[in-house]
Design a protein around this motif. Structure first.
Motif, mmCIF file in Angstrom:
data_model
loop_
_atom_site.group_PDB
_atom_site.id
_atom_site.type_symbol
_atom_site.label_atom_id
_atom_site.label_comp_id
_atom_site.label_asym_id
_atom_site.label_seq_id
_atom_site.Cartn_x
_atom_site.Cartn_y
_atom_site.Cartn_z
ATOM 1 N N ASP A 180 60.559 42.930 8.205
ATOM 2 C CA ASP A 180 59.385 42.160 8.939
ATOM 3 C C ASP A 180 59.856 41.793 10.119
ATOM 4 O OD1 ASP A 180 60.890 39.795 8.199
ATOM 5 O OD2 ASP A 180 59.081 39.185 7.255
ATOM 6 N N LYS A 207 52.913 46.223 6.921
ATOM 7 C CA LYS A 207 53.914 45.242 7.300
ATOM 8 C C LYS A 207 53.341 44.556 8.655
ATOM 9 C CE LYS A 207 58.085 47.925 5.667
ATOM 10 N NZ LYS A 207 59.190 48.488 6.034
ATOM 11 N N ALA A 208 52.799 45.189 9.568
ATOM 12 C CA ALA A 208 52.431 44.428 10.709
ATOM 13 C C ALA A 208 50.932 45.096 11.438
ATOM 14 C CB ALA A 208 53.545 44.847 11.889
ATOM 15 N N THR A 259 49.984 37.582 9.435
ATOM 16 C CA THR A 259 50.294 38.164 8.283
ATOM 17 C C THR A 259 49.168 38.233 7.350
ATOM 18 O OG1 THR A 259 52.657 37.649 8.589
ATOM 19 C CG2 THR A 259 51.958 38.433 6.354
#
Length: 297
Positions: free
Chosen positions: A71, A243-244, A272
């Protein structure tokens, strides 16, 4: 675009400094750490062992680095001569690609900051970007999110099979291909009511414009949803994976008027929690979405 920092392995050769440094970074903060060189994590562990840390602390550090790999660490593929980390990172070809360098001892070079007294301002206000609305600029902004996973989700009510949209998608995939991180699956969610043409016509248009990527192994799943599915997200133009993610205020379209391509739009790193909610809604719970039609390439 995310700001990329390099950190000298010797600068984080203990648990306290490592934890302090890593907590500053993350996709959602717009700040990422370069794996420079590609063996950077190993170099950090070697620096910790050289300092004489015990097995328990070493294990703790190793686990923290493994967690950070998903991350906040990114591969950047920049040259490393293998002699001195400080000399290598100061090479013009490397330093020009970095926002800052965190080091153990003072170095009187622009962009170098001693980790113990780096100003908090160095890490502030990195979540928001202003970028030009041309395809290349929009794609470049997203390159680190695109590389974070082999799946990419694009949500934009106004996305269509027309060239002005596909041009942006093509630019994104070209950037991925150039770095060796071509995703294997692209999911696209748009509003059927914004482009109510027949499915066959739209599918043929997508096939003609995306066939080169299909031939390279990229799969596309395109869902045209009922209009009310995005009522709660009237300004939703998202690019994300597990993840993003990024929010594009003006969507994934290169304006047809050349002068408008020089205008800027806002791009924001999503936190997040929002990324997790979007991924759950559009991927994990996709069967609950009211889809008018579906195109698979």
């Amino acid at each position: 675009m995310h700001a990329i920092f390099a950190i000298e392995p010797e600068a984080i050769n203990n648990w306290q400094d490592l934890r302090y440094a890593l907590e500053k970074f993350g996709y959602s903060k717009g700040l990422l750490i370069a794996r420079y060189p590609k063996t950077w994590m190993r170099l950090v562990m070697e620096a910790c062992r050289s300092r004489g840390l015990g097995d328990i602390e070493l294990k703790r550090i190793e686990e923290k680095l493994q967690s950070a790999k998903d991350d906040r660490l990114v591969r950047i593929g920049l040259p490393y001569d293998g002699t001195s980390w400080l000399e290598s990172v100061n090479a013009e070809a490397v330093l020009s690609q970095l926002a800052a360098v965190l080091v153990r001892n003072r170095v009187d070079i622009d962009k170098f900051h001693r980790i113990d007294d780096a100003s908090e301002n160095l890490f502030d206000n990195r979540r928001d970007f202003c970028v030009k609305r041309n395809a290349n600029a929009l794609a470049e902004t997203a390159k680190y999110v695109l590389a974070a996973s082999d799946q990419v989700v694009l949500v934009d009510p106004y996305f269509q099979s027309r060239r002005k949209c596909i041009k942006v998608l093509n630019s994104m995939l070209s950037i991925c291909a150039a770095s060796g991180d071509l995703p294997n699956h692209i999911f696209i969610f748009s509003d059927h009511s914004k482009d109510p043409r027949q499915l066959g016509e739209v599918k043929l248009e997508y096939e003609n414009q995306l066939n080169a990527w299909v031939q390279r192994g990229v799969r596309f799943s395109i869902f045209r949803m009922a209009g009310d599915q995005l009522d709660q997200d009237i300004h939703a133009r998202y690019l994300f994976n597990q993840k993003a993610g990024l929010r594009f205020d003006r969507g994934f379209v290169e304006p047809e008027a050349h002068n408008e391509r020089e205008h800027e739009t806002d791009v924001v790193c999503m936190d997040t929690d929002l990324v997790n909610r979007l991924y759950a809604r559009f991927i994990e719970a996709r069967a609950t979405i009211d889809v008018v039609d579906e195109i698979l390439l």
